[in-house]
Design a protein around this motif. Structure first.
Motif, PDB file in Angstrom:
ATOM      1  N   HIS A  54       0.867  -1.174   0.000  1.00  0.00           N
ATOM      2  CA  HIS A  54       0.000   0.000   0.000  1.00  0.00           C
ATOM      3  C   HIS A  54       0.904   1.225   0.000  1.00  0.00           C
ATOM      4  CE1 HIS A  54      -2.872   3.018   1.101  1.00  0.00           C
ATOM      5  NE2 HIS A  54      -2.246   3.256   2.236  1.00  0.00           N
ATOM      6  N   VAL A  55       0.794   2.038  -1.046  1.00  0.00           N
ATOM      7  CA  VAL A  55       1.630   3.235  -1.170  1.00  0.00           C
ATOM      8  C   VAL A  55       0.719   4.459  -1.211  1.00  0.00           C
ATOM      9  CG1 VAL A  55       3.342   4.461  -2.554  1.00  0.00           C
ATOM     10  CG2 VAL A  55       3.394   1.957  -2.424  1.00  0.00           C
ATOM     11  N   GLN A  56       0.932   5.386  -0.299  1.00  0.00           N
ATOM     12  CA  GLN A  56       0.150   6.621  -0.254  1.00  0.00           C
ATOM     13  C   GLN A  56       1.116   7.800  -0.211  1.00  0.00           C
ATOM     14  OE1 GLN A  56      -2.755   6.921   2.901  1.00  0.00           O
ATOM     15  NE2 GLN A  56      -2.595   9.150   2.905  1.00  0.00           N
ATOM     16  N   ILE A  57       0.966   8.706  -1.155  1.00  0.00           N
ATOM     17  CA  ILE A  57       1.815   9.888  -1.218  1.00  0.00           C
ATOM     18  C   ILE A  57       0.927  11.126  -1.191  1.00  0.00           C
ATOM     19  CG2 ILE A  57       3.537  11.167  -2.544  1.00  0.00           C
ATOM     20  CD1 ILE A  57       4.433   8.517  -3.736  1.00  0.00           C
ATOM     21  N   THR A  58       1.118  11.940  -0.193  1.00  0.00           N
ATOM     22  CA  THR A  58       0.340  13.160  -0.043  1.00  0.00           C
ATOM     23  C   THR A  58       1.211  14.356  -0.425  1.00  0.00           C
ATOM     24  OG1 THR A  58      -0.896  12.162   1.774  1.00  0.00           O
ATOM     25  CG2 THR A  58      -1.036  14.556   1.533  1.00  0.00           C
ATOM     26  N   ILE A  59       0.725  15.166  -1.355  1.00  0.00           N
ATOM     27  CA  ILE A  59       1.464  16.342  -1.805  1.00  0.00           C
ATOM     28  C   ILE A  59       0.615  17.589  -1.534  1.00  0.00           C
ATOM     29  CG2 ILE A  59       2.553  17.479  -3.775  1.00  0.00           C
ATOM     30  CD1 ILE A  59       2.810  14.677  -5.022  1.00  0.00           C
ATOM     31  N   LYS A  60       1.093  18.439  -0.626  1.00  0.00           N
ATOM     32  CA  LYS A  60       0.354  19.615  -0.180  1.00  0.00           C
ATOM     33  C   LYS A  60      -1.033  19.172   0.289  1.00  0.00           C
ATOM     34  CE  LYS A  60       2.896  23.016  -2.901  1.00  0.00           C
ATOM     35  NZ  LYS A  60       2.818  24.096  -3.910  1.00  0.00           N
ATOM     36  N   GLU A  61      -2.104  19.730  -0.300  1.00  0.00           N
ATOM     37  CA  GLU A  61      -3.451  19.371   0.128  1.00  0.00           C
ATOM     38  C   GLU A  61      -4.142  18.455  -0.876  1.00  0.00           C
ATOM     39  OE1 GLU A  61      -5.609  22.901   0.872  1.00  0.00           O
ATOM     40  OE2 GLU A  61      -4.408  23.474   2.611  1.00  0.00           O
ATOM     41  N   GLU A  62      -3.405  18.068  -1.897  1.00  0.00           N
ATOM     42  CA  GLU A  62      -3.990  17.192  -2.901  1.00  0.00           C
ATOM     43  C   GLU A  62      -3.443  15.782  -2.720  1.00  0.00           C
ATOM     44  OE1 GLU A  62      -3.209  18.828  -6.669  1.00  0.00           O
ATOM     45  OE2 GLU A  62      -4.395  20.641  -6.364  1.00  0.00           O
ATOM     46  N   GLN A  63      -4.183  14.836  -3.201  1.00  0.00           N
ATOM     47  CA  GLN A  63      -3.821  13.433  -3.046  1.00  0.00           C
ATOM     48  C   GLN A  63      -3.383  12.847  -4.387  1.00  0.00           C
ATOM     49  OE1 GLN A  63      -3.867  11.892  -0.078  1.00  0.00           O
ATOM     50  NE2 GLN A  63      -4.584  13.737   0.934  1.00  0.00           N
ATOM     51  N   TYR A  64      -2.186  12.260  -4.396  1.00  0.00           N
ATOM     52  CA  TYR A  64      -1.696  11.587  -5.587  1.00  0.00           C
ATOM     53  C   TYR A  64      -1.238  10.182  -5.205  1.00  0.00           C
ATOM     54  CZ  TYR A  64      -1.533  16.249  -7.651  1.00  0.00           C
ATOM     55  OH  TYR A  64      -1.853  17.491  -8.108  1.00  0.00           O
ATOM     56  N   LEU A  65      -1.409   9.288  -6.102  1.00  0.00           N
ATOM     57  CA  LEU A  65      -0.956   7.906  -5.909  1.00  0.00           C
ATOM     58  C   LEU A  65      -1.628   7.234  -4.727  1.00  0.00           C
ATOM     59  CD1 LEU A  65       2.896   8.426  -6.344  1.00  0.00           C
ATOM     60  CD2 LEU A  65       1.171   8.152  -8.097  1.00  0.00           C
ATOM     61  N   GLU A  66      -2.716   7.774  -4.260  1.00  0.00           N
ATOM     62  CA  GLU A  66      -3.370   7.213  -3.089  1.00  0.00           C
ATOM     63  C   GLU A  66      -4.359   6.138  -3.495  1.00  0.00           C
ATOM     64  OE1 GLU A  66      -6.209   8.632   0.647  1.00  0.00           O
ATOM     65  OE2 GLU A  66      -5.448  10.079  -0.800  1.00  0.00           O
ATOM     66  N   GLN A  67      -4.442   5.089  -2.720  1.00  0.00           N
ATOM     67  CA  GLN A  67      -5.403   4.041  -3.011  1.00  0.00           C
ATOM     68  C   GLN A  67      -6.822   4.582  -2.855  1.00  0.00           C
ATOM     69  OE1 GLN A  67      -4.003   1.445  -4.135  1.00  0.00           O
ATOM     70  NE2 GLN A  67      -1.965   2.109  -3.574  1.00  0.00           N
ATOM     71  N   PRO A  68      -7.783   4.122  -3.667  1.00  0.00           N
ATOM     72  CA  PRO A  68      -9.151   4.630  -3.570  1.00  0.00           C
ATOM     73  C   PRO A  68      -9.825   4.281  -2.252  1.00  0.00           C
ATOM     74  CG  PRO A  68      -9.029   2.741  -5.054  1.00  0.00           C
ATOM     75  CD  PRO A  68      -7.618   3.149  -4.754  1.00  0.00           C
ATOM     76  N   ASN A  69      -9.369   3.249  -1.580  1.00  0.00           N
ATOM     77  CA  ASN A  69      -9.997   2.840  -0.324  1.00  0.00           C
ATOM     78  C   ASN A  69      -8.923   2.591   0.712  1.00  0.00           C
ATOM     79  OD1 ASN A  69     -11.543   1.866   1.722  1.00  0.00           O
ATOM     80  ND2 ASN A  69     -12.090  -0.064   0.715  1.00  0.00           N
ATOM     81  N   ARG A  70      -8.894   3.384   1.765  1.00  0.00           N
ATOM     82  CA  ARG A  70      -7.841   3.240   2.773  1.00  0.00           C
ATOM     83  C   ARG A  70      -8.127   2.092   3.746  1.00  0.00           C
ATOM     84  NH1 ARG A  70      -6.573   9.426   4.798  1.00  0.00           N
ATOM     85  NH2 ARG A  70      -6.433  10.399   2.745  1.00  0.00           N
ATOM     86  N   ASN A  71      -9.390   1.818   4.000  1.00  0.00           N
ATOM     87  CA  ASN A  71      -9.757   0.764   4.955  1.00  0.00           C
ATOM     88  C   ASN A  71     -10.123  -0.496   4.192  1.00  0.00           C
ATOM     89  OD1 ASN A  71      -9.505   2.547   7.189  1.00  0.00           O
ATOM     90  ND2 ASN A  71     -11.517   3.414   6.686  1.00  0.00           N
ATOM     91  N   TYR A  72      -9.234  -1.475   4.281  1.00  0.00           N
ATOM     92  CA  TYR A  72      -9.427  -2.699   3.510  1.00  0.00           C
ATOM     93  C   TYR A  72     -10.233  -3.703   4.317  1.00  0.00           C
ATOM     94  CZ  TYR A  72      -5.759  -0.508   0.829  1.00  0.00           C
ATOM     95  OH  TYR A  72      -5.023   0.381   0.110  1.00  0.00           O
ATOM     96  N   ALA A  73     -11.366  -4.117   3.737  1.00  0.00           N
ATOM     97  CA  ALA A  73     -12.235  -5.044   4.442  1.00  0.00           C
ATOM     98  C   ALA A  73     -11.683  -6.460   4.432  1.00  0.00           C
ATOM     99  CB  ALA A  73     -13.635  -5.021   3.821  1.00  0.00           C
ATOM    100  N   SER A  74     -10.836  -6.772   3.459  1.00  0.00           N
ATOM    101  CA  SER A  74     -10.308  -8.126   3.350  1.00  0.00           C
ATOM    102  C   SER A  74      -9.010  -8.108   2.559  1.00  0.00           C
ATOM    103  CB  SER A  74     -11.329  -9.029   2.643  1.00  0.00           C
ATOM    104  OG  SER A  74     -11.502  -8.596   1.303  1.00  0.00           O
ATOM    105  N   ASP A  75      -8.332  -9.268   2.532  1.00  0.00           N
ATOM    106  CA  ASP A  75      -7.124  -9.404   1.733  1.00  0.00           C
ATOM    107  C   ASP A  75      -7.436  -9.215   0.247  1.00  0.00           C
ATOM    108  OD1 ASP A  75      -5.723  -9.855   3.991  1.00  0.00           O
ATOM    109  OD2 ASP A  75      -5.624 -12.024   3.762  1.00  0.00           O
TER     110      ASP A  75
END
Length: 251
Positions: A54-75
Motif C-alpha cells: 500500500h503506497v500513499q503519497i500526499t502532496i500539499k493538500e492534494e492526493q496523488y498515488l493514493e489508493q481509492p480505499n484506505r480501509n481494507y475489508a479483506s485481503d
C-alpha cells in the motif's frame, strides 16, 4: 505366569505411550536461575516477489498515488488495489513509473520514493505498508492453516497462539521452518523447549514462512492423548485378555 507377562508388557506400553513434561513445556530453564536476559535478533520486513504494498503519497493538500480505499475489508480488496511486486522486483506507480523494491525494507522503499519525488515536488508525505505478514503452519497444531498478521513484528509464539497451540504429540524440540530467500528455500529447526530460541534468527518470522510441526514418535502407539486415557485403554485391554485367558482355562 501369563498374567504376569501380560501385566509387565502392558505397563511398558503404558509408560512408553505417556508424553513426559520435558517434551511439552516451552522455554525450559534452571529454576534456580532468575532475571534472565537475552538479546533478541530482529530482521526488518524485507519485500519479496508477489508482495503487495500500500503506497500513499500526499502532496500539499492534494492526493496523488493514493489508493481509492484506505480501509481494507479483506485481503481480496487489498490485492485488487495494492501495488504488486512483479517477477523482476518492480512496482509500477503513477507519475513515478517503475520502482525497484525487491529485497528492500519498508524504510528503504520510503527513502527511495522520497528521492524520486524530490525531483517533482518540495512538500510531500510518503506512507508505505505491506499487506500483512502471511505465515503458514502445518502438522501437530490444533488449527493448522495460513495466518495473516497486521503488525511488523511476528514471533513464533504469536503464530502458535493464533493456531490454538501445539498438540500433545507435537515435537517441540524440532520445529521445522521453511524460509524463502530469492529462488532458494532455507530449512531451519527451532527447539521451543530451550530459551536460547530468543537469540535465533528465526524467532521473528518473515512473510511466507512455512512452519511444520513434527509429531513425537509416541504418537504411533495410538494408546491415548493423556496418561489417564492411556490407563483406561490399557486397563480395558488387560481386562479383555484376562477374560479370554479365563475362558480358555475353563474349557
Amino acid at each position: 505366569m501369563y498374567i504376569r507377562i501380560i501385566t509387565l508388557l502392558s505397563l511398558i506400553i503404558m509408560a512408553a505411550s505417556c508424553v513426559p513434561v520435558s517434551e511439552m513445556a516451552y522455554l525450559q530453564t534452571d529454576k534456580a536461575v532468575e532475571d534472565q536476559e537475552y538479546e533478541v535478533k530482529y530482521d526488518d520486513y524485507v519485500v519479496g516477489y508477489n508482495d503487495i504494498l500500500h503506497v500513499q503519497i500526499t502532496i500539499k493538500e492534494e492526493q496523488y498515488l493514493e489508493q481509492p480505499n484506505r480501509n481494507y475489508a479483506s485481503d481480496a480488496s487489498f490485492f485488487l488495489s495494492g501495488y504488486t511486486v512483479d517477477k523482476n522486483g518492480y512496482i509500477e506507480l503513477p507519475i513515478l513509473g517503475e520502482v525497484y523494491v525487491f529485497g528492500s525494507t519498508i524504510a528503504q522503499i520510503k527513502d527511495r520514493l522520497s528521492e524520486l519525488l524530490s525531483s517533482y515536488y518540495t512538500k510531500y508525505v510518503v506512507r508505505v505498508k505491506p499487506n500483512g505478514v502471511k505465515i503458514t503452519i502445518l502438522g501437530e497444531v490444533n488449527r493448522p492453516g495460513a495466518y495473516t498478521f497486521y503488525q511488523n513484528n511476528v514471533t513464533i509464539f504469536h503464530l502458535i497462539a493464533s493456531s490454538g497451540d501445539l498438540s500433545t504429540f507435537a515435537n517441540r524440540k524440532q520445529i521445522k521452518i521453511l524460509r524463502h530467500t530469492d529462488d532458494n528455500v532455507k530449512v531451519h529447526y527451532l527447539d521451543l523447549t530451550n530459551q536460547d530460541i530468543f537469540t535465533s534468527d528465526f524467532y521473528y518470522l518473515q512473510p511466507e514462512d512455512v512452519i511444520y510441526v513434527e509429531p513425537l514418535g509416541v504418537k504411533t502407539w495410538g494408546i491415548g492423548t493423556t496418561g489417564f486415557s492411556s490407563v483406561v485403554t490399557i486397563t480395558s485391554i488387560i481386562s479383555s485378555i484376562f477374560l479370554v485367558v479365563n475362558v480358555i482355562s475353563r474349557s
